[in-house]
Motif scaffolding. Structure first.
Motif, mmCIF file in Angstrom:
data_model
loop_
_atom_site.group_PDB
_atom_site.id
_atom_site.type_symbol
_atom_site.label_atom_id
_atom_site.label_comp_id
_atom_site.label_asym_id
_atom_site.label_seq_id
_atom_site.Cartn_x
_atom_site.Cartn_y
_atom_site.Cartn_z
ATOM 1 N N ASP A 35 11.264 -2.684 -4.227
ATOM 2 C CA ASP A 35 10.873 -4.098 -4.283
ATOM 3 C C ASP A 35 12.109 -4.931 -4.629
ATOM 4 O OD1 ASP A 35 9.521 -6.501 -4.469
ATOM 5 O OD2 ASP A 35 8.679 -6.065 -6.466
ATOM 6 N N GLN A 36 12.954 -5.117 -3.623
ATOM 7 C CA GLN A 36 14.262 -5.739 -3.825
ATOM 8 C C GLN A 36 14.197 -7.138 -4.437
ATOM 9 O OE1 GLN A 36 17.422 -4.395 -3.028
ATOM 10 N NE2 GLN A 36 16.450 -2.439 -2.623
ATOM 11 N N ASN A 37 13.217 -7.945 -4.031
ATOM 12 C CA ASN A 37 13.157 -9.320 -4.542
ATOM 13 C C ASN A 37 12.263 -9.440 -5.774
ATOM 14 O OD1 ASN A 37 10.651 -9.095 -3.409
ATOM 15 N ND2 ASN A 37 10.906 -10.764 -1.931
ATOM 16 N N ARG A 38 11.782 -8.335 -6.285
ATOM 17 C CA ARG A 38 11.008 -8.273 -7.528
ATOM 18 C C ARG A 38 9.772 -9.172 -7.548
ATOM 19 N NH1 ARG A 38 14.117 -4.674 -7.890
ATOM 20 N NH2 ARG A 38 15.736 -4.269 -9.442
ATOM 21 N N ASP A 39 9.097 -9.276 -6.377
ATOM 22 C CA ASP A 39 7.901 -10.120 -6.356
ATOM 23 C C ASP A 39 6.620 -9.301 -6.507
ATOM 24 O OD1 ASP A 39 7.757 -8.896 -3.887
ATOM 25 O OD2 ASP A 39 7.526 -10.745 -2.739
ATOM 26 N N GLY A 40 6.761 -7.986 -6.713
ATOM 27 C CA GLY A 40 5.577 -7.150 -6.917
ATOM 28 C C GLY A 40 4.937 -6.654 -5.631
ATOM 29 N N ILE A 41 5.517 -6.997 -4.493
ATOM 30 C CA ILE A 41 4.996 -6.575 -3.182
ATOM 31 C C ILE A 41 6.167 -6.006 -2.375
ATOM 32 C CG2 ILE A 41 3.896 -7.315 -1.013
ATOM 33 C CD1 ILE A 41 1.975 -7.763 -3.242
ATOM 34 N N ILE A 42 5.945 -4.852 -1.741
ATOM 35 C CA ILE A 42 6.976 -4.289 -0.868
ATOM 36 C C ILE A 42 6.792 -4.877 0.531
ATOM 37 C CG2 ILE A 42 7.836 -2.197 0.250
ATOM 38 C CD1 ILE A 42 7.172 -0.682 -2.301
ATOM 39 N N THR A 43 7.830 -5.562 1.005
ATOM 40 C CA THR A 43 7.786 -6.208 2.321
ATOM 41 C C THR A 43 8.755 -5.494 3.264
ATOM 42 O OG1 THR A 43 9.576 -7.705 1.737
ATOM 43 C CG2 THR A 43 7.334 -8.456 1.249
ATOM 44 N N LYS A 44 8.721 -5.921 4.521
ATOM 45 C CA LYS A 44 9.638 -5.343 5.503
ATOM 46 C C LYS A 44 11.091 -5.596 5.082
ATOM 47 C CE LYS A 44 9.498 -6.700 9.856
ATOM 48 N NZ LYS A 44 9.204 -6.787 11.290
ATOM 49 N N ALA A 45 11.365 -6.787 4.576
ATOM 50 C CA ALA A 45 12.725 -7.123 4.122
ATOM 51 C C ALA A 45 13.157 -6.189 2.983
ATOM 52 C CB ALA A 45 12.795 -8.580 3.676
ATOM 53 N N ASP A 46 12.221 -5.887 2.059
ATOM 54 C CA ASP A 46 12.528 -4.967 0.955
ATOM 55 C C ASP A 46 12.891 -3.585 1.502
ATOM 56 O OD1 ASP A 46 11.949 -6.842 -1.090
ATOM 57 O OD2 ASP A 46 9.832 -6.278 -1.117
ATOM 58 N N LEU A 47 12.085 -3.098 2.459
ATOM 59 C CA LEU A 47 12.344 -1.774 3.047
ATOM 60 C C LEU A 47 13.687 -1.758 3.769
ATOM 61 C CD1 LEU A 47 8.865 -0.743 4.545
ATOM 62 C CD2 LEU A 47 10.002 0.213 2.539
ATOM 63 N N GLN A 48 13.939 -2.823 4.530
ATOM 64 C CA GLN A 48 15.189 -2.932 5.286
ATOM 65 C C GLN A 48 16.388 -2.867 4.342
ATOM 66 O OE1 GLN A 48 14.937 -4.599 8.886
ATOM 67 N NE2 GLN A 48 16.643 -3.221 9.082
ATOM 68 N N GLU A 49 16.324 -3.644 3.265
ATOM 69 C CA GLU A 49 17.417 -3.707 2.284
ATOM 70 C C GLU A 49 17.599 -2.354 1.597
ATOM 71 O OE1 GLU A 49 20.536 -4.918 0.032
ATOM 72 O OE2 GLU A 49 19.690 -5.920 1.778
#
Length: 164
Positions: A35-49
């Motif tokens: 969870d790269q942006n620490r918003d509590g949700i794993i998004t495509k951007a988080d996975l990509q990063e």
């Protein structure tokens, strides 16, 4: 308690009873890493990063979409834990841990570099202390080139260290 009501609830709240507290903490750390942006949700951007930090920059959009689809909605920590619960239930935990390590080993060598792995442990999510890293490395099979044999490490994690 009525069996039916308890069964229906199993999907979410009961997932915490599938794992020991220490395992839940480890999953929480893994979730925080992803969870790269620490918003509590794993998004495509988080996975990509996360992939790019692990040296895999050529992950196809479809692969990321497939990963996200498994959550059947936003992937918060409970969903993340549930996915692992489903995967671990009826599968070999050793295989599941191996699959996690394979993310760090895009070339499929069976090893991960000790220094790179140490850097991830010290800097990502619920950071390890240098002492914790040393404790882990004390039982970790590391070759002369400084690579961790994660297949052996997974065996130790799931079966214990025979030397003990």
């Amino acid at each position: 308690q009525a069996g039916g009501a308890r069964q229906a609830q199993r999907g979410s709240s009961n997932v915490f009873s599938v794992f020991e507290q220490s395992q839940i903490q480890e999953f929480k750390e893994a979730f925080s890493c992803i969870d790269q942006n620490r918003d509590g949700i794993i998004t495509k951007a988080d996975l990509q990063e996360t992939c790019s930090q692990l040296g895999t920059t050529n992950v196809r959009d479809e692969e990321l979409e497939e990963m996200l689809k498994e959550g059947k909605g936003p992937i918060n920590f409970t969903v993340f834990l549930t996915l692992f619960g489903e995967k671990l239930n009826g599968t070999d935990p050793e295989e599941s841990i191996l699959n996690a390590f394979k993310l760090f080993d895009p070339a499929g060598t069976g090893t991960v570099n000790k220094d790179e792995f140490k850097q991830l442990l010290l800097t990502q999510a619920d950071k390890f202390s240098p002492e914790e890293v040393e404790q882990m490395f004390a039982v970790t099979p590391i070759d002369a080139s400084g690579n961790i044999d994660y297949k052996s490490l997974c065996y130790i994690i799931t079966h214990g260290d025979e030397k003990e």
